[in-house]
Design an enzyme around this catalytic site. Structure first.
Site, mmCIF file in Angstrom:
data_model
loop_
_atom_site.group_PDB
_atom_site.id
_atom_site.type_symbol
_atom_site.label_atom_id
_atom_site.label_comp_id
_atom_site.label_asym_id
_atom_site.label_seq_id
_atom_site.Cartn_x
_atom_site.Cartn_y
_atom_site.Cartn_z
ATOM 1 N N ASN A 10 -8.137 8.463 14.693
ATOM 2 C CA ASN A 10 -8.948 7.513 14.714
ATOM 3 C C ASN A 10 -9.050 7.166 16.109
ATOM 4 O OD1 ASN A 10 -10.629 5.197 14.775
ATOM 5 N ND2 ASN A 10 -9.339 3.950 13.656
ATOM 6 N N LYS A 12 -11.143 5.446 17.842
ATOM 7 C CA LYS A 12 -11.607 3.740 18.175
ATOM 8 C C LYS A 12 -12.788 3.981 19.071
ATOM 9 C CE LYS A 12 -7.170 2.415 16.239
ATOM 10 N NZ LYS A 12 -6.293 1.094 16.077
ATOM 11 N N HIS A 98 -11.740 -0.750 8.204
ATOM 12 C CA HIS A 98 -10.397 -0.854 9.042
ATOM 13 C C HIS A 98 -10.337 -2.404 9.530
ATOM 14 C CE1 HIS A 98 -7.925 -0.466 12.679
ATOM 15 N NE2 HIS A 98 -7.750 0.940 12.351
ATOM 16 N N GLU A 100 -9.634 -3.687 12.167
ATOM 17 C CA GLU A 100 -10.476 -4.195 13.283
ATOM 18 C C GLU A 100 -11.974 -4.365 13.061
ATOM 19 O OE1 GLU A 100 -9.603 -0.820 15.699
ATOM 20 O OE2 GLU A 100 -7.151 -1.604 15.891
ATOM 21 N N GLU A 168 -2.571 0.334 6.475
ATOM 22 C CA GLU A 168 -2.484 -0.151 7.792
ATOM 23 C C GLU A 168 -2.018 -1.469 8.219
ATOM 24 O OE1 GLU A 168 -4.731 3.007 10.593
ATOM 25 O OE2 GLU A 168 -5.557 1.305 10.176
ATOM 26 N N GLY A 174 -0.922 -0.368 16.961
ATOM 27 C CA GLY A 174 -0.764 -0.398 18.269
ATOM 28 C C GLY A 174 0.150 -1.253 19.099
ATOM 29 N N SER A 214 1.109 2.597 14.518
ATOM 30 C CA SER A 214 2.117 3.261 15.347
ATOM 31 C C SER A 214 2.835 4.376 14.797
ATOM 32 C CB SER A 214 3.244 1.836 15.646
ATOM 33 O OG SER A 214 2.436 1.064 16.369
HETATM 34 P P1 13P Z 1 -2.192 3.204 16.355
HETATM 35 O O1 13P Z 1 -1.571 4.414 16.022
HETATM 36 O O2 13P Z 1 -2.673 3.071 17.562
HETATM 37 O O3 13P Z 1 -1.210 1.955 16.044
HETATM 38 O O4 13P Z 1 -3.472 2.510 15.498
HETATM 39 C C1 13P Z 1 -3.429 2.853 14.029
HETATM 40 C C2 13P Z 1 -4.933 2.741 13.483
HETATM 41 O O5 13P Z 1 -5.378 1.592 13.807
HETATM 42 C C3 13P Z 1 -5.473 3.867 13.070
HETATM 43 O O6 13P Z 1 -6.640 3.701 12.505
#
Ligand code: 13P
Length: 254
Positions: A10, A12, A98, A100, A168, A174, A214
């Protein structure tokens, strides 16, 4: 039948035309070297890069996905992108719900459910994300939050062929923090049980449940060898060819 592992990136809101294309080409080259990968690879760049990345991936066994879609097919919805448009760009997958988007755009599980139905109608596979915040985990509510999100976000149109779930934990995204293997196992098993009640045992047993948050080359083996973990949804580490491929290689899934 064993569930084929899915290694999904992803991206982002990262990447401009030049670096996004270079990244996709780099991934394509490395996947071609593997020959016939045992796992499925997927990259989900931002909308603006879908066509360029599609081109850059030509000839490599790497699927293309988007990070969101509208619940509508077309019309007066400024700024939105429909599942039909994503199909037209060459997408096979779309990430929905997601954390976010749930946080930044106040997306509810009900909306995620509607979007997933729209995606399925147009033959797009959905990766439906669920996960608890730190506050919810500390209050002992992680299991309840995740299973409720599954019940409300996964539509009746979901089958093991057109749906993937991604667990997640919001606090692991992150941050470099990951849950204990026991916690991951507990949530993944509970999600599968919930899917079984909702979609039947046949679908639940074959549906892939990814872990995200992560995931790095150095923890991939530990996470991806767990019973109900059928792949990874990778953020930061999917932006570097060696890390993205390193996750699949170190986990021994490709
Ligand atoms: P990270 O791997 O940067 O922690 O992000 C995970 C994520 O949100 C994937 O959709």
């Amino acid at each position: 039948m064993a569930r084929k592992k899915l290694i999904a990136g992803n991206w982002k809101m990262n990447g401009l035309l030049a670096d996004g294309t270079t990244l996709a080409k780099g991934i394509a080259e490395e996947v071609k070297k593997i020959g016939k990968p045992q796992c499925e690879f997927l990259v989900c760049p931002p909308f603006t890069l879908l066509s360029a990345v599609k081109k850059a991936l030509r000839g490599a066994k790497v699927a293309l996905g988007a990070q969101d879609c509208s619940s509508e097919d077309k019309g007066a919805h400024t700024g939105d992108v429909s599942p039909v448009m994503l199909k037209d760009c060459g997408c096979q997958y779309v990430i929905l719900g997601h954390s976010e988007r749930r946080a930044d755009h106040k997306e509810s599980s009900e909306l995620v459910n509607k979007k997933a139905q729209a995606a399925h109608k147009h033959d797009l596979k959905t990766i439906i994300c669920v996960g608890e915040t730190l506050e919810e985990r500390e209050a002992g509510k992680a299991l309840e939050i995740c299973t409720t999100q599954v019940i409300d976000s996964v539509p009746d149109t979901s089958t093991w062929q057109n749906t993937v779930i991604a667990y997640e934990p919001v606090w692991a995204i992150g941050t470099g923090k990951i849950p204990t293997t026991k916690d991951v196992e507990e949530i993944h098993a509970a999600i599968r049980k919930t899917l079984s009640k909702k979609l039947g045992k046949g679908n639940a047993n074959k549906m892939r449940i990814l872990y995200g948050g992560s995931v790095k080359p150095n923890n991939a083996k530990e996470l991806l060898s767990l019973e109900d973990v059928d792949g990874a949804l990778i953020g930061g580490a999917s932006l570097k060819v060696e890390d993205f491929l390193g996750i699949a290689k170190n986990a021994g899934v490709c």
